[in-house]
Design a protein around this motif. Structure first.
Motif: not given
Length: 79
Positions: A8-36
């Motif tokens: 996940l870290k590699q994909v977010l970095k490679s595609y310029g996707i922030s943890q927050n954007k993914l959290a919003i798309a998943m409708e979850i708290a950003p802290a969850n994405v950060s933990r992963w």
């Protein structure tokens, strides 16, 4: 622990996707994405599917890359 986080870290970095954007798309708290991403907690199997779905909303190619890295790329385990 950590295979999902590394992929996940590699994909977010490679595609310029922030943890927050993914959290919003998943409708979850950003802290969850950060933990992963920081390998504090591994998501369960059903959540891995939700990560893929969230990535697809943002960039379908990123979702494909996530699956490839997670499922087939053993080189992320050695990092």
């Amino acid at each position: 622990m950590g295979r999902v986080g590394k992929a996940l870290k590699q994909v977010l970095k490679s595609y310029g996707i922030s943890q927050n954007k993914l959290a919003i798309a998943m409708e979850i708290a950003p802290a969850n994405v950060s933990r992963w991403v920081n390998e504090v907690r591994d998501p369960t199997g059903d959540v891995i599917f939700e990560i893929k779905s969230g990535l697809e909303k943002l960039d379908p190619e990123a979702a494909e890359q996530f699956v490839k890295l997670y499922m087939y790329n053993s080189s992320i385990d050695s990092e």
